[in-house]
Scaffold this active site. Structure first.
Site, PDB file in Angstrom:
ATOM      1  N   ARG A 107     -38.392   1.318 -38.539  1.00 25.36           N
ATOM      2  CA  ARG A 107     -38.661   1.220 -37.101  1.00 25.36           C
ATOM      3  C   ARG A 107     -38.888   2.572 -36.426  1.00 25.36           C
ATOM      4  O   ARG A 107     -39.130   2.643 -35.228  1.00 25.36           O
ATOM      5  CB  ARG A 107     -37.522   0.458 -36.414  1.00 25.36           C
ATOM      6  CG  ARG A 107     -37.625  -1.039 -36.618  1.00 25.36           C
ATOM      7  CD  ARG A 107     -36.385  -1.753 -36.130  1.00 25.36           C
ATOM      8  NE  ARG A 107     -35.258  -1.557 -37.048  1.00 25.36           N
ATOM      9  CZ  ARG A 107     -33.987  -1.803 -36.733  1.00 25.36           C
ATOM     10  NH1 ARG A 107     -33.677  -2.207 -35.527  1.00 25.36           N
ATOM     11  NH2 ARG A 107     -33.037  -1.633 -37.626  1.00 25.36           N
ATOM     12  N   ALA A 141     -29.986   6.374 -47.759  1.00 28.11           N
ATOM     13  CA  ALA A 141     -31.092   5.908 -48.613  1.00 28.11           C
ATOM     14  C   ALA A 141     -32.098   5.060 -47.863  1.00 28.11           C
ATOM     15  O   ALA A 141     -33.199   4.811 -48.351  1.00 28.11           O
ATOM     16  CB  ALA A 141     -30.530   5.136 -49.801  1.00 28.11           C
ATOM     17  N   GLY A 190     -25.889   8.580 -42.714  1.00 32.48           N
ATOM     18  CA  GLY A 190     -26.749   9.721 -42.382  1.00 32.48           C
ATOM     19  C   GLY A 190     -27.488   9.565 -41.069  1.00 32.48           C
ATOM     20  O   GLY A 190     -28.068  10.521 -40.553  1.00 32.48           O
TER      21      GLY A 190
HETATM   22  C1  UD1 Z   1     -23.646  -1.965 -41.514  1.00 36.85           C
HETATM   23  C2  UD1 Z   1     -22.365  -2.744 -41.763  1.00 36.85           C
HETATM   24  C3  UD1 Z   1     -21.933  -3.453 -40.488  1.00 36.85           C
HETATM   25  C4  UD1 Z   1     -21.778  -2.444 -39.367  1.00 36.85           C
HETATM   26  C5  UD1 Z   1     -23.065  -1.654 -39.206  1.00 36.85           C
HETATM   27  C6  UD1 Z   1     -22.863  -0.529 -38.231  1.00 36.85           C
HETATM   28  C7  UD1 Z   1     -22.508  -3.457 -44.078  1.00 36.85           C
HETATM   29  C8  UD1 Z   1     -22.810  -4.572 -44.994  1.00 36.85           C
HETATM   30  N1  UD1 Z   1     -22.590  -3.721 -42.792  1.00 36.85           N
HETATM   31  O1  UD1 Z   1     -24.633  -2.951 -41.242  1.00 36.85           O
HETATM   32  O2  UD1 Z   1     -20.695  -4.120 -40.696  1.00 36.85           O
HETATM   33  O3  UD1 Z   1     -21.431  -3.112 -38.184  1.00 36.85           O
HETATM   34  O4  UD1 Z   1     -23.476  -1.055 -40.445  1.00 36.85           O
HETATM   35  O5  UD1 Z   1     -24.102   0.055 -37.940  1.00 36.85           O
HETATM   36  O6  UD1 Z   1     -22.153  -2.386 -44.525  1.00 36.85           O
HETATM   37  N2  UD1 Z   1     -27.948   2.168 -46.639  1.00 36.85           N
HETATM   38  C9  UD1 Z   1     -28.209   2.716 -47.870  1.00 36.85           C
HETATM   39  N3  UD1 Z   1     -28.481   1.903 -48.911  1.00 36.85           N
HETATM   40  C10 UD1 Z   1     -28.510   0.555 -48.787  1.00 36.85           C
HETATM   41  C11 UD1 Z   1     -28.242  -0.003 -47.525  1.00 36.85           C
HETATM   42  C12 UD1 Z   1     -27.961   0.836 -46.472  1.00 36.85           C
HETATM   43  O7  UD1 Z   1     -28.198   3.934 -48.026  1.00 36.85           O
HETATM   44  O8  UD1 Z   1     -28.765  -0.117 -49.793  1.00 36.85           O
HETATM   45  C13 UD1 Z   1     -27.666   3.063 -45.509  1.00 36.85           C
HETATM   46  C14 UD1 Z   1     -28.722   2.976 -44.440  1.00 36.85           C
HETATM   47  O9  UD1 Z   1     -29.713   3.958 -44.638  1.00 36.85           O
HETATM   48  C15 UD1 Z   1     -27.953   3.217 -43.175  1.00 36.85           C
HETATM   49  C16 UD1 Z   1     -26.553   2.681 -43.495  1.00 36.85           C
HETATM   50  O10 UD1 Z   1     -26.466   2.630 -44.901  1.00 36.85           O
HETATM   51  O11 UD1 Z   1     -27.814   4.577 -42.892  1.00 36.85           O
HETATM   52  C17 UD1 Z   1     -26.288   1.340 -42.865  1.00 36.85           C
HETATM   53  O12 UD1 Z   1     -27.207   0.406 -43.383  1.00 36.85           O
HETATM   54  P1  UD1 Z   1     -27.752  -0.779 -42.521  1.00 36.85           P
HETATM   55  O13 UD1 Z   1     -28.644  -1.588 -43.350  1.00 36.85           O
HETATM   56  O14 UD1 Z   1     -28.259  -0.246 -41.233  1.00 36.85           O
HETATM   57  O15 UD1 Z   1     -26.406  -1.596 -42.272  1.00 36.85           O
HETATM   58  P2  UD1 Z   1     -26.222  -2.712 -41.196  1.00 36.85           P
HETATM   59  O16 UD1 Z   1     -26.854  -3.932 -41.649  1.00 36.85           O
HETATM   60  O17 UD1 Z   1     -26.574  -2.194 -39.867  1.00 36.85           O
END
Ligand code: UD1
Ligand code: CA
Length: 456
Positions: A16, A11, A102
């Site tokens: 970036r 989602a 994804g």
């Molecule tokens: C997440 C993990 C973190 C891990 C990291 C690895 C959590 C809270 N943290 O952090 O522990 O080390 O991934 O990369 O889970 N996404 C959605 N909907 C949302 C939020 C995110 O679909 O509301 C999807 C994003 O598109 C992405 C993935 O989930 O593909 C990860 O989201 P992101 O915000 O990048 O998580 P991190 O903060 O990196």
């Protein structure tokens, strides 16, 4: 094996990337990132396969339209990974739910299998990795005995926690039956104000659920893509793996760092590929095929012993055994070459069949043509197949010899063993076995004088 659900979080916007294309539709090896994750997920035979979408949802759904096994869950606002997972829960049914991202395209099936095996029997599995520097990632917090207690996000870390080198890749295997209850308990009272999927770990520990961890074989299997630098980096890693697999299977590569496969490349024995070749779609090479430097091949089938000289562009074409192509040849969709055909430099072939042993060696356009066997086409010959509105076919029968610089104005037939004179414009059928010449007769004018400069 117990039934597996897969939920793919997709989602996020991917700010970036600085692109109007949603992040998960950016391509690695010619395929959208999400397509890689879906392909890997499908190798696990999931009973449910759900994509959580949000940003650019219409585009994402359109890119995977018609894939009947896909379930879609909409996340209108990105309130965190836990919230994202929650959107999919009503569609789940199996014992284990595997949560993937994804934008993490290169995870191997074997790694996910190992994670599923470790979570067998109701345990919660976390794919973790140990990095020199785990900053930015969630950290795995364990007790003195080594049991996992919880995951703490970078932004919520104490100094001691920040020193932990074991990180959460984000990929989890969760007991499905517990999910709805746990997700309802998630709170967003953390540094980011989000509902964290990672908080499920503490809930599992509280409820006495066994927590298992598994590492991937390679760090890159868990690497996600947030910008184009990371995309390019993972592309090179992926291409390196493809090159390694080709070499291991006996394909000769002049330089494993200079080949790109954006699709599938099947091959026989003793094939040789020179530098900077790009393979797209489905390319099939027979035995003893040689491909020169800087060729682009898309959806091409090449039989045994064919040599493709450098700088050729081949698309939706078939090439028969021992044919020679190029340098600088272009085969366009519908080019079907039999065995021992020679296509030389600056020759373009489109929607045409060329019989065995025929040669078109220099500077020619062959379009909408049925050419028999043993034909020789002289340099600079053009099939004029298009009157500006309609296309017509040219037929050249076995053994015909087309002189240099001919224009064959379709529809037209050149009979078997016919010869046409150089420079002919052939607008009517040329009968078999005869010489046909269609050009102005050469004249020499007696008494003609060169113009002289007029004095002003
Ligand atoms: C997440 C993990 C973190 C891990 C990291 C690895 C959590 C809270 N943290 O952090 O522990 O080390 O991934 O990369 O889970 N996404 C959605 N909907 C949302 C939020 C995110 O679909 O509301 C999807 C994003 O598109 C992405 C993935 O989930 O593909 C990860 O989201 P992101 O915000 O990048 O998580 P991190 O903060 O990196
Ligand atoms: Ca991330």
């Amino acid at each position: 094996m117990s039934a597996v659900n897969v939920v793919i979080l997709a989602a996020g916007q991917g700010k970036r990337m600085y692109s109007k294309c949603p992040k998960v539709l950016h391509r690695l090896a010619g395929k959208p990132l999400l397509g890689h994750v879906l392909d890997t997920a499908r190798q696990l035979d999931p009973s449910r396969l759900v994509v959580v979408y949000g940003h650019g949802g219409d585009q994402v759904q359109a890119a995977f339209a018609g894939q009947e096994d896909l379930g879609w869950a909409h996340q209108a606002q990105q309130l965190g990974t836990g919230h994202a997972l929650q959107q999919a829960v009503s569609q789940l049914e199996g014992d284990v739910t595997l949560m993937l991202y994804g934008d993490v395209p290169l995870t191997r099936r074997s790694t996910l299998r190992a994670l599923l095996d470790a979570s067998h029997g109701g345990a919660l599995g976390i794919l973790t990795d140990v990095l020199e520097d785990a900053s930015g990632y969630g950290r795995i917090v364990r007790d003195a005995a080594g049991n996992v207690l919880r995951i703490v996000e970078q932004k919520d870390c104490t100094q001691d926690e920040a020193a932990i080198r074991e990180m959460n890749t984000g990929i989890l295997a969760l007991p499905t039956a517990r999910l709805a209850g746990w997700l309802a308990e998630l709170k967003n009272d953390n540094a980011q104000g989000e509902y964290y999927a990672t908080d499920l770990i503490a809930l599992a520990a509280r409820d006495g659920v066994r927590i298992a961890t598994v590492h991937p074989d390679h760090h890159w299997e868990a690497e996600g893509i947030n910008n184009k630098l990371q995309l390019a980096t993972l592309e090179r890693i992926h291409q390196g793996e493809v090159a390694r697999a080709l070499l291991t299977a006996g394909v000769g590569l002049a330089d494993p760092a200079r080949i790109d496969v954006r699709g599938t490349l099947k091959h026989g024995q003793d094939c040789l590929i020179d530098v900077n070749c790009v393979f797209e779609g489905e390319v099939v090479l027979g035995n003893d095929v040689e491909i020169g430097a800087n060729c682009v091949l898309k959806n091409v089938k090449i039989a045994d012993g064919v040599v493709i000289h450098p700088y050729c562009h081949l698309e939706d074409a078939e090439i028969g055994a021992n044919s020679l192509i190029g340098p600088y040849a272009r085969l366009r969709p519908g080019a079907e070459l039999a065995a021992d055909v020679h296509i030389g430099n600056f020759v373009e072939v489109k929607k045409s069949t060329i019989g065995s042993g025929s040669k078109v060696n220099h500077l020619s356009y062959i379009g909408d043509t049925s050419m028999g066997a043993g034909v020789n086409v002289g340099a600079g010959t053009i099939t004029a197949n298009y009157d500006g509105v309609n296309k017509f076919r040219t037929t050249i029968e076995d053994g015909a010899r087309i002189g240099s610089n001919n224009v064959l104005v379709a529809p037209v037939t050149i009979g078997a063993e016919a010869t046409t004179g150089a420079g002919s414009v052939i607008g009517k059928d040329a009968p078999a076995g005869k010489l046909t010449v269609a050009r102005a007769r050469q004249v020499t004018l007696d008494g003609w004088q060169r113009p002289v400069k007029i004095k002003k």
